[in-house]
Write a protein that holds these residues in place. Structure first.
Motif, PDB file in Angstrom:
ATOM      1  N   ARG A 316       0.821  -1.213   0.000  1.00 26.93           N
ATOM      2  CA  ARG A 316       0.000   0.000   0.000  1.00 26.93           C
ATOM      3  C   ARG A 316       0.857   1.268   0.000  1.00 26.93           C
ATOM      4  O   ARG A 316       0.413   2.309  -0.445  1.00 26.93           O
ATOM      5  CB  ARG A 316      -0.935  -0.015   1.212  1.00 26.93           C
ATOM      6  CG  ARG A 316      -1.819  -1.261   1.255  1.00 26.93           C
ATOM      7  CD  ARG A 316      -2.557  -1.379   2.577  1.00 26.93           C
ATOM      8  NE  ARG A 316      -3.702  -0.489   2.646  1.00 26.93           N
ATOM      9  CZ  ARG A 316      -4.894  -0.780   2.145  1.00 26.93           C
ATOM     10  NH1 ARG A 316      -5.083  -1.925   1.518  1.00 26.93           N
ATOM     11  NH2 ARG A 316      -5.902   0.054   2.263  1.00 26.93           N
ATOM     12  N   GLN A 355     -10.432  10.761   3.438  1.00 26.97           N
ATOM     13  CA  GLN A 355     -11.069   9.545   2.943  1.00 26.97           C
ATOM     14  C   GLN A 355     -10.021   8.559   2.421  1.00 26.97           C
ATOM     15  O   GLN A 355     -10.125   7.348   2.653  1.00 26.97           O
ATOM     16  CB  GLN A 355     -12.081   9.887   1.847  1.00 26.97           C
ATOM     17  CG  GLN A 355     -13.003   8.727   1.499  1.00 26.97           C
ATOM     18  CD  GLN A 355     -13.983   9.077   0.397  1.00 26.97           C
ATOM     19  OE1 GLN A 355     -13.563   9.331  -0.730  1.00 26.97           O
ATOM     20  NE2 GLN A 355     -15.265   9.093   0.715  1.00 26.97           N
ATOM     21  N   TYR A 359      -9.285   4.675   3.666  1.00 25.63           N
ATOM     22  CA  TYR A 359      -9.131   3.504   2.802  1.00 25.63           C
ATOM     23  C   TYR A 359      -7.797   2.792   3.090  1.00 25.63           C
ATOM     24  O   TYR A 359      -7.746   1.569   3.252  1.00 25.63           O
ATOM     25  CB  TYR A 359      -9.161   3.919   1.331  1.00 25.63           C
ATOM     26  CG  TYR A 359     -10.543   4.036   0.735  1.00 25.63           C
ATOM     27  CD1 TYR A 359     -11.344   2.925   0.536  1.00 25.63           C
ATOM     28  CD2 TYR A 359     -11.041   5.276   0.326  1.00 25.63           C
ATOM     29  CE1 TYR A 359     -12.609   3.026  -0.028  1.00 25.63           C
ATOM     30  CE2 TYR A 359     -12.303   5.400  -0.245  1.00 25.63           C
ATOM     31  CZ  TYR A 359     -13.090   4.267  -0.420  1.00 25.63           C
ATOM     32  OH  TYR A 359     -14.330   4.386  -0.985  1.00 25.63           O
ATOM     33  N   HIS A 362      -7.661   1.245   6.687  1.00 23.04           N
ATOM     34  CA  HIS A 362      -8.835   0.484   7.128  1.00 23.04           C
ATOM     35  C   HIS A 362      -9.485   1.153   8.338  1.00 23.04           C
ATOM     36  O   HIS A 362      -9.776   0.512   9.347  1.00 23.04           O
ATOM     37  CB  HIS A 362      -8.458  -0.958   7.464  1.00 23.04           C
ATOM     38  CG  HIS A 362      -7.968  -1.751   6.292  1.00 23.04           C
ATOM     39  ND1 HIS A 362      -6.901  -2.613   6.367  1.00 23.04           N
ATOM     40  CD2 HIS A 362      -8.382  -1.796   5.002  1.00 23.04           C
ATOM     41  CE1 HIS A 362      -6.687  -3.173   5.194  1.00 23.04           C
ATOM     42  NE2 HIS A 362      -7.576  -2.685   4.340  1.00 23.04           N
ATOM     43  N   GLY A 364     -12.771   3.031   9.444  1.00 24.35           N
ATOM     44  CA  GLY A 364     -14.122   3.342   9.018  1.00 24.35           C
ATOM     45  C   GLY A 364     -15.156   3.380  10.119  1.00 24.35           C
ATOM     46  O   GLY A 364     -16.290   3.786   9.901  1.00 24.35           O
TER      47      GLY A 364
END
Length: 456
Positions: A316, A355, A359, A362, A364
């Motif tokens: 990532r 946002q 993502y 992780h 949320g």
């Protein structure tokens, strides 16, 4: 009865103060003089205190002096704080393309064209990026600026002069801080003199990217020596690499303690933490926490740049966001580069960055979204050393209204509507078709979402 306050807002949601409540706020002389919880939603509609106006009226450009402005339950936040940008590089992609998409080509491409930019061209790009960020609600920015001494001091000083001129020009609209990217690998007398001159002219701190150096510890030593001499904070790009052996953050932590600079040193990127095994990463993070380092994650650029050599499962690129937060390290999220060879996208909108952070990490849950909100407000404000930041009585009036009723809605819907106020005036008003209408109780919003007409 005529409203005599400079600014009088009602039915405002203040999620950083208390959720599920609405507030009345009054300001005079550029400072908040009253912030009062409304006992019942909508209670002020019937009270005297001047005519009531809405934000749609403000969007139409009407004079609202003497009015109470009804926020209709929308969120009011202190001006957002972007703790890491590169304003001088913004919008340079057409002049400095990056075919491979790698960090090293980005560095080479921008370095090649940097001598060709005039001071006015640099300042124009910086102005555009800063004002665009302002339109999205950002009222304070720390920018790292390139310092191309290898092509001559005159080239390096163009960017410094452009930055300082813009800082003065935008004073009262966007608070700007500038940190020069100190050169690495060489230490000529010319370079030393140029850095001293830049600091004497008024740059705010010292930056750099020592993990790119062949002699990183020597470069870090030199930066700390300069910071101690001039009494400046330090903000370093650290370990922006997929290589798990890049661990300059640990040495920066060691020097921070040695110099007594705890709370005055920030490290950014920290990508190699994610490439290390758990034990090695935990060791570096402990050293950072012991030194009270502050940190900034840059998810947009690192998702784009890192992992370019991977195949199959591509990393990532971002740092260990949750682990840093769990260690108690103050961690902000920020924009980094905007439409330049390092990152071809971006617009300086921290809602978008928040946002992306959610993502990448992780994050949320309701609690995590509120942590993300603090990573764009309170935490970077502390990193920048902003005094009297936040919505509180006696503090300067500096805020953005978001066209959303809750934190959850703001992150999920990314509404376009923003109303930005600073230095006793409205600075930016963005019209929107998004907002689904005000309800007296924010808890009812979810049930109303499908039935209320759109509003300008």
């Amino acid at each position: 009865m005529v409203n005599t306050f400079e600014l009088h807002l009602i039915n405002a949601a203040l999620p950083l103060l208390e959720e599920k409540k609405l507030f009345e706020l009054k300001a005079a002389g550029g400072r908040w003089i009253s912030i009062r919880k409304q006992e019942q939603p909508g209670e002020l509609q019937e009270q005297q205190g001047g005519p009531i106006a809405t934000l749609s009226t403000l969007s139409d450009g009407r004079d609202l002096s003497g009015c109470r402005i009804d926020l209709e339950g929308r969120m009011l936040l202190p001006g957002l704080v972007d703790a890491h940008m590169h304003l001088d590089k913004a919008y340079s992609l057409s002049a400095a393309p990056n075919q491979s998409g790698t960090l090293y080509e980005a560095i080479h491409s921008y370095s090649r064209v940097a001598p060709m930019f005039t001071k006015e061209q640099i300042k124009a790009r910086m102005r555009k990026a800063a004002l665009r960020a302002l339109s999205f609600g950002t009222t304070a920015i720390r920018s790292h600026i390139d310092f191309h001494l290898r092509t001559g001091a005159e080239v390096a000083m163009r960017t410094v002069q452009a930055a300082l001129e813009l800082k003065e020009e935008l004073s009262g609209q966007v608070a700007l801080e500038f940190f020069p990217m100190c050169p690495y690998n060489s230490h000529t007398l010319l370079e030393q003199d140029a850095i001293h001159e830049a600091l004497q002219l008024g740059l705010d701190g010292l930056g750099g990217a020592p993990h790119l150096s062949e002699t990183p510890e020597r470069d870090i030593d030199r930066i700390f020596e300069l910071a101690a001499r001039y009494g400046k904070p330090i903000d370093l790009h650290a370990d922006e690499s997929d290589d798990p052996t890049k661990r300059t953050a640990a040495y920066i932590a060691e020097k921070t303690i040695a110099y007594g600079f705890q709370g005055c040193v920030t490290v950014d990127h920290l990508c190699s933490l994610s490439a290390m095994d758990e034990e090695a990463a935990a060791s570096v993070i402990r050293s950072m926490a012991d030194a009270k380092l502050q940190a900034v994650t840059l998810p947009a650029c690192n998702l784009y740049l890192q992992g370019r050599g991977d195949r199959g499962l591509i990393r990532r690129g971002t740092t260990r966001i949750k682990e840093l937060l769990e260690a108690g390290i103050p961690l902000a999220t920020a924009s980094d580069n905007i439409q330049d060879p390092f990152h071809p996208f971006g617009r300086g909108d921290l809602a978008q960055i928040g946002q992306l952070t959610a993502y990448a990490a992780h994050m949320g849950s309701p609690q995590e979204l509120r942590t993300l909100l603090r990573m764009m407000t309170d935490i970077p404000a502390s990193i920048l050393g902003l005094k009297e930041y936040g919505i509180a009585e006696g503090h300067p009036v500096n805020f953005v209204i978001m066209d959303a009723l809750t934190v959850d809605e703001w992150f999920a819907e990314q509404p376009a509507g923003r109303w930005v106020y600073n230095n006793r005036r409205w600075l930016s008003v963005t019209r929107t078709e998004h907002h689904m209408g005000w309800v007296s109780d924010p808890e009812q919003h979810a049930t109303q979402a499908s039935g209320v007409q759109n509003k300008k």
